[in-house]
Structure formats: C-alpha cells, structure tokens
Write a protein that holds these residues in place. Structure first.
Motif, short mmCIF file in Angstrom:
data_model
loop_
_atom_site.label_atom_id
_atom_site.label_comp_id
_atom_site.label_asym_id
_atom_site.label_seq_id
_atom_site.Cartn_x
_atom_site.Cartn_y
_atom_site.Cartn_z
N HIS A 207 50.13 8.85 -30.11
CA HIS A 207 50.66 8.27 -28.88
C HIS A 207 49.84 7.08 -28.41
O HIS A 207 50.33 6.21 -27.70
CB HIS A 207 50.74 9.34 -27.77
N LEU A 238 54.25 9.34 -27.17
CA LEU A 238 53.86 8.65 -25.94
C LEU A 238 54.80 9.03 -24.80
O LEU A 238 54.37 9.26 -23.67
CB LEU A 238 53.88 7.13 -26.15
N GLU A 241 53.84 12.54 -23.72
CA GLU A 241 52.58 12.54 -22.97
C GLU A 241 52.79 12.00 -21.56
O GLU A 241 52.26 12.55 -20.58
CB GLU A 241 51.53 11.70 -23.70
N THR A 242 53.54 10.92 -21.44
CA THR A 242 53.77 10.31 -20.13
C THR A 242 54.57 11.25 -19.23
O THR A 242 54.23 11.44 -18.04
CB THR A 242 54.53 8.98 -20.30
N ARG A 324 44.11 11.21 -22.06
CA ARG A 324 45.21 10.67 -22.86
C ARG A 324 45.21 9.16 -22.69
O ARG A 324 44.46 8.61 -21.88
CB ARG A 324 46.53 11.31 -22.43
N ALA A 328 49.99 6.65 -20.72
CA ALA A 328 50.51 7.97 -20.39
C ALA A 328 50.01 8.47 -19.03
O ALA A 328 50.60 9.38 -18.46
CB ALA A 328 50.14 8.97 -21.48
#
Length: 362
Positions: A207, A238, A241-242, A324, A328
């Motif tokens: 990511h 990504l 994660e975001t 992270r 994110a």
C-alpha cells in the motif's frame, strides 16, 4: 558509486511495480525479519469467542482458522469452496480440547453473496466477537465482475466495505459490550466478557508504493495486464488501509479495528502466474517465504490479545506496530473514500444504512 546507505530494498523501489520486484522484496523482508512475531502465548485461550474468517479454506486463512479453533474459539469459515471437507481438516489439525467450527458460503466477487451470508448469520442469531478479513486475489489481468467493477478492486476492497457495514447494521458485530468509552469498570458484571469486538484486515506493505487514490475512476473498469497486477494489488490495499483507518476513528470505543501485513507468506495467492514462471516462483516461495502457520500468529494476536484492549487503528508489519502510509492516515482522504464507497455500492443496488455512525472519532 552508490551511497553507502542505499541497500537492496532501495534498489528495488518502487518495489511493487512488478511480480519479480515484489518477490525479491518479500525475500528481503524475510531475511531481515529477525524479531519474534507478535503472538499469543501457547496457553492463551479464546474460549467463548466467535470469529468470522474470510478466505478460510486455504493458505493463510486456513492457518488462522486452525490456530483460533485450537485455542477454543468458535470459527465461522466464510469461503467459496471446500465445504465441508475443509472443516474436517481444521478439526483434525486443531486437535483435542479445541473449539468448534462451521462454514458458510461467501463469494466476494458477488455482492449478493455477501447480503445472503450476513442475512443468514443475523437470522441464526450469530454474535461475532471478531472478524478477520483475509480473502484476497492477485489476478493475472483485469477481469470485470457481474457488477461491472474490476475484480481485484471489488474482492480486495469494496466487498469488504459492504461486508463490514452490513455486519454492523444487522447487529452481527455487536458494538462495545459494556466497554464503551466512559464506562465505569467497577460497575461492570465480573461474570461477563467486556472486550470490544475486533475487525482485523489482512493488508500489505504494498500500500505504501501505490499511486494516489484516483477518485475520478474509483471502481471503473480498465484493461490491465500481468505486468500491472502487483501494482493494482497495492492500490487496492491502499484503499483498504485508508478506509479501515476511517472506520477505526468512527467506531472508536465501540469496535476495535486493526490491519496487518504478515510479510512474505508461502501461499497460492500467485496461482494465476504464467505456467512458465510457476516452478521457479514456487521453489522461491518455499525456500524463502514463511509458513502460513507462522504468518498467522500476529493476526491471531490482533484478534485475541488482551494487551491491546482499548487500542484501535493499529497497523502491524510482520513483527512490529508502525505507522501506515501517510496517504492512508489522511483524514480528508478517509472521509472522501468513505462517502465514495457508499455512493458506489448504492449504484450497484446495495445502498447502506446509517447504523454505523457514531463513536468518539466523529
């Protein structure tokens, strides 16, 4: 001459632009991975806990399931195939004194399958203490789902959005069982388990090297080839994660949300690699990538460790907690992606309710 501080990892950047670079990067991670993994002790039990694991019929998902059942948990295996044979495998490998297991059908490539599974769990009165979102794919080329979306985008990201939101809406994930922010610990019933439910996304360090989220084409289908497969995979991670970071903020004090990259794992996630590459790739993964049973340890830790009770939004890379990627963690991007995913699901006929709003993060 290269600067002295530049190593193999730097030479491979952007390291996830292709399958070869990703494989070498995974080997580098494995060689440098000297610290013991975050793991529950052999004697820590999860009796009375109910956990849903997606992609539970093979590889890492199967290893996660076996470890959880061995510790006394009841695991709901959500998978496309292998039912009921895979349950026999789990029972055999978990051994005596283990928990229980059941299996439900789930195809993340079909949004209707998610709706059916959640409805079934809700009708059966299932109350989940944890969800492990493990299922994922790395297709060799772009494929369009029945909903007109890119398959990698849907399976690795959007389907998980629908799954989590529906589980919350239907109360299958019950929020904050007596452990909401502001509760008086002395007033709680000592006979009850007051741990917050947990949602754990299996993610990837890829990511970090993904391009910025392009909201103008979010979910739109475009053709791409195997050369771009790993890059597309990183892009979906990504997004995950975001979105999960935003989810953690929205559910703070009610449900804990964590993500984890287990590192290089010897599974069949690269099963769509070209036939000419499979012998070398298989040998490399067997020699250098970790066994799924070892890779499962930090994931099971995030599911059950009492040491992190009260924490949320953790990102674990192999053996340690770290930040992270900055993208994110961007609050504005998280809110924008949250809203965009809602609109996209609504356009497919799967509009979301508002029951997930709340928490201290808003």
């Amino acid at each position: 001459m290269l600067p002295r501080r530049m190593g193999l990892r730097d030479l491979l950047r952007p390291r996830y632009d292709g399958a070869f670079a990703a494989t070498i990067g995974g080997i580098v991670d494995r060689i440098r991975d000297r610290a013991p993994p975050l793991a529950l002790s052999p004697h820590e039990r999860l009796d009375g806990r109910t956990v849903l694991v997606t992609g539970a019929n093979r590889g890492l998902g199967l290893a996660i399931t076996v470890d959880l059942v061995r510790r006394g948990a009841h695991v709901v295996m959500a998978c496309r195939s292998g039912i009921p044979e895979v349950m026999d495998v789990v029972r055999r490998e978990a051994g005596a004194g283990a928990g229980t297991v059941e299996a439900v059908g789930l195809d993340l490539g079909d949004l209707a399958s998610i709706e059916r599974m959640v409805a079934e769990l809700a009708e059966d009165g299932v109350a989940l203490d944890a969800v492990v979102l493990n299922a994922g794919i790395v297709p060799r080329e772009a494929r369009r789902t029945k909903h007109g979306l890119d398959e990698s985008f849907q399976v690795n990201f959007l389907s998980n959005v629908l799954l989590v939101r529906r589980l919350l809406e239907r109360g299958v994930i019950a929020r904050g069982p007596g452990a909401r922010a502001g509760d008086d610990p002395d007033a709680r019933d000592p006979g009850q388990d007051h741990r917050l439910p947990r949602i754990v996304f299996v993610s990837s360090e890829s990511h970090r090297s993904a391009p910025p989220i392009d909201f103008s084409r979010l979910g739109s289908f475009r053709a791409w080839s195997m050369r771009e497969a790993v890059q597309e995979y990183g892009a979906t991670k990504l997004l995950a994660e975001t979105w999960s970071h935003e989810l953690a903020n929205r559910l703070r004090g009610e449900v804990a949300v964590h993500t984890v990259c287990p590192g290089a794992v010897n599974t069949d996630i690269a099963r769509e690699a070209p036939s000419w590459a499979k012998p070398a790739l298989g040998a490399t993964m067997k020699a250098f990538f970790k066994d799924p049973a070892l890779a499962a340890k930090p994931i099971v830790y995030l599911v059950g460790a009492r040491a992190i009770e009260g924490d949320t939004g953790l990102y674990v890379h192999v053996t340690r907690v770290k930040d992270r990627a900055a993208q994110a963690r961007d609050a504005e991007l998280g809110k924008r992606l949250w809203d965009a995913s809602e609109r996209l699901l609504a356009s497919t006929g799967h509009a979301l309710g508002r029951s997930d709003e709340g928490g201290e993060g808003r």
